[in-house]
Design a protein around this motif. Structure first.
Motif, PDB file in Angstrom:
ATOM      1  N   PHE A  35     -22.097  33.346  80.105  1.00  0.00           N
ATOM      2  CA  PHE A  35     -21.579  31.837  81.419  1.00  0.00           C
ATOM      3  C   PHE A  35     -22.861  31.409  81.265  1.00  0.00           C
ATOM      4  CE2 PHE A  35     -18.633  34.521  83.265  1.00  0.00           C
ATOM      5  CZ  PHE A  35     -17.640  33.376  83.360  1.00  0.00           C
ATOM      6  N   ILE A  36     -23.779  30.565  79.775  1.00  0.00           N
ATOM      7  CA  ILE A  36     -24.593  30.176  79.641  1.00  0.00           C
ATOM      8  C   ILE A  36     -24.860  28.877  80.478  1.00  0.00           C
ATOM      9  CG2 ILE A  36     -24.350  28.741  78.225  1.00  0.00           C
ATOM     10  CD1 ILE A  36     -27.158  30.927  77.750  1.00  0.00           C
ATOM     11  N   ALA A  37     -24.141  28.237  80.934  1.00  0.00           N
ATOM     12  CA  ALA A  37     -24.344  26.830  82.311  1.00  0.00           C
ATOM     13  C   ALA A  37     -25.040  27.607  83.106  1.00  0.00           C
ATOM     14  CB  ALA A  37     -23.588  26.431  82.643  1.00  0.00           C
ATOM     15  N   PHE A  38     -24.878  29.084  84.081  1.00  0.00           N
ATOM     16  CA  PHE A  38     -25.831  29.804  85.369  1.00  0.00           C
ATOM     17  C   PHE A  38     -26.710  30.927  84.865  1.00  0.00           C
ATOM     18  CE2 PHE A  38     -21.845  28.537  87.268  1.00  0.00           C
ATOM     19  CZ  PHE A  38     -22.608  27.611  87.930  1.00  0.00           C
ATOM     20  N   ASN A  39     -26.540  30.920  82.870  1.00  0.00           N
ATOM     21  CA  ASN A  39     -28.019  31.442  82.016  1.00  0.00           C
ATOM     22  C   ASN A  39     -27.457  33.055  83.183  1.00  0.00           C
ATOM     23  OD1 ASN A  39     -29.654  32.719  81.426  1.00  0.00           O
ATOM     24  ND2 ASN A  39     -31.143  31.102  80.947  1.00  0.00           N
ATOM     25  N   ARG A  43     -34.308  34.202  85.348  1.00  0.00           N
ATOM     26  CA  ARG A  43     -34.151  32.949  85.277  1.00  0.00           C
ATOM     27  C   ARG A  43     -32.464  32.477  85.255  1.00  0.00           C
ATOM     28  NH1 ARG A  43     -37.257  34.591  81.114  1.00  0.00           N
ATOM     29  NH2 ARG A  43     -39.324  34.036  80.973  1.00  0.00           N
ATOM     30  N   SER A  44     -31.453  32.841  85.980  1.00  0.00           N
ATOM     31  CA  SER A  44     -30.958  32.133  86.657  1.00  0.00           C
ATOM     32  C   SER A  44     -30.767  31.213  87.009  1.00  0.00           C
ATOM     33  CB  SER A  44     -30.253  32.912  87.257  1.00  0.00           C
ATOM     34  OG  SER A  44     -30.297  33.162  88.315  1.00  0.00           O
ATOM     35  N   CYS A  45     -29.537  30.205  87.023  1.00  0.00           N
ATOM     36  CA  CYS A  45     -29.986  28.777  88.036  1.00  0.00           C
ATOM     37  C   CYS A  45     -29.737  28.677  88.961  1.00  0.00           C
ATOM     38  CB  CYS A  45     -28.019  27.864  87.227  1.00  0.00           C
ATOM     39  SG  CYS A  45     -28.009  26.408  88.066  1.00  0.00           S
ATOM     40  N   LEU A  46     -30.706  28.073  89.955  1.00  0.00           N
ATOM     41  CA  LEU A  46     -30.333  27.702  90.773  1.00  0.00           C
ATOM     42  C   LEU A  46     -29.588  27.020  91.550  1.00  0.00           C
ATOM     43  CD1 LEU A  46     -34.563  26.926  91.083  1.00  0.00           C
ATOM     44  CD2 LEU A  46     -33.684  29.206  91.545  1.00  0.00           C
ATOM     45  N   GLY A  47     -28.903  26.035  91.162  1.00  0.00           N
ATOM     46  CA  GLY A  47     -27.317  25.635  90.924  1.00  0.00           C
ATOM     47  C   GLY A  47     -26.229  26.310  91.560  1.00  0.00           C
TER      48      GLY A  47
END
Length: 99
Positions: A35-39, A43-47
């Motif tokens: 799921f590249i949108a969240f990484n 470095r995963s997405c804070l959101g």
């Protein structure tokens, strides 16, 4: 990557929740690198966590503010499947809850 046929199959553009459910009915673990949108990793997405909390808040608000009742006379028959689905869908009447 979220729509690549070589990762998700020929029907990669279709929304199919059963992709994440095993034959035994348990949730399948998919690596977060798909799921590249969240990484993934440090470095995963804070959101990502915020979006999950917001989704739960919307569901809770819907249940708090609306009365959801099965339509009278509608046959509620489960479909034999890994997922709990209804054979004829689940027809409901949604009305504003009077508080």
């Amino acid at each position: 990557m979220g729509r690549l046929k070589r990762i998700w199959g020929k029907d990669s553009l279709e929304f199919k929740p059963e992709r994440w459910i095993s034959d035994r009915g348990q949730i399948k673990h998919e690596p977060s690198y798909k799921f590249i949108a969240f990484n993934a990793g440090p470095r995963s997405c804070l959101g990502k966590d915020i979006s999950f909390v917001q989704m739960k808040m919307v569901a809770a608000a819907m249940l708090w503010n609306f009365c959801i009742q099965v339509v009278e006379g509608h046959s509620v028959t489960p479909r034999i499947s890994i997922l709990l689905r209804m054979k004829h869908g689940l027809k409901v009447k949604v009305s504003k809850r009077c508080i």
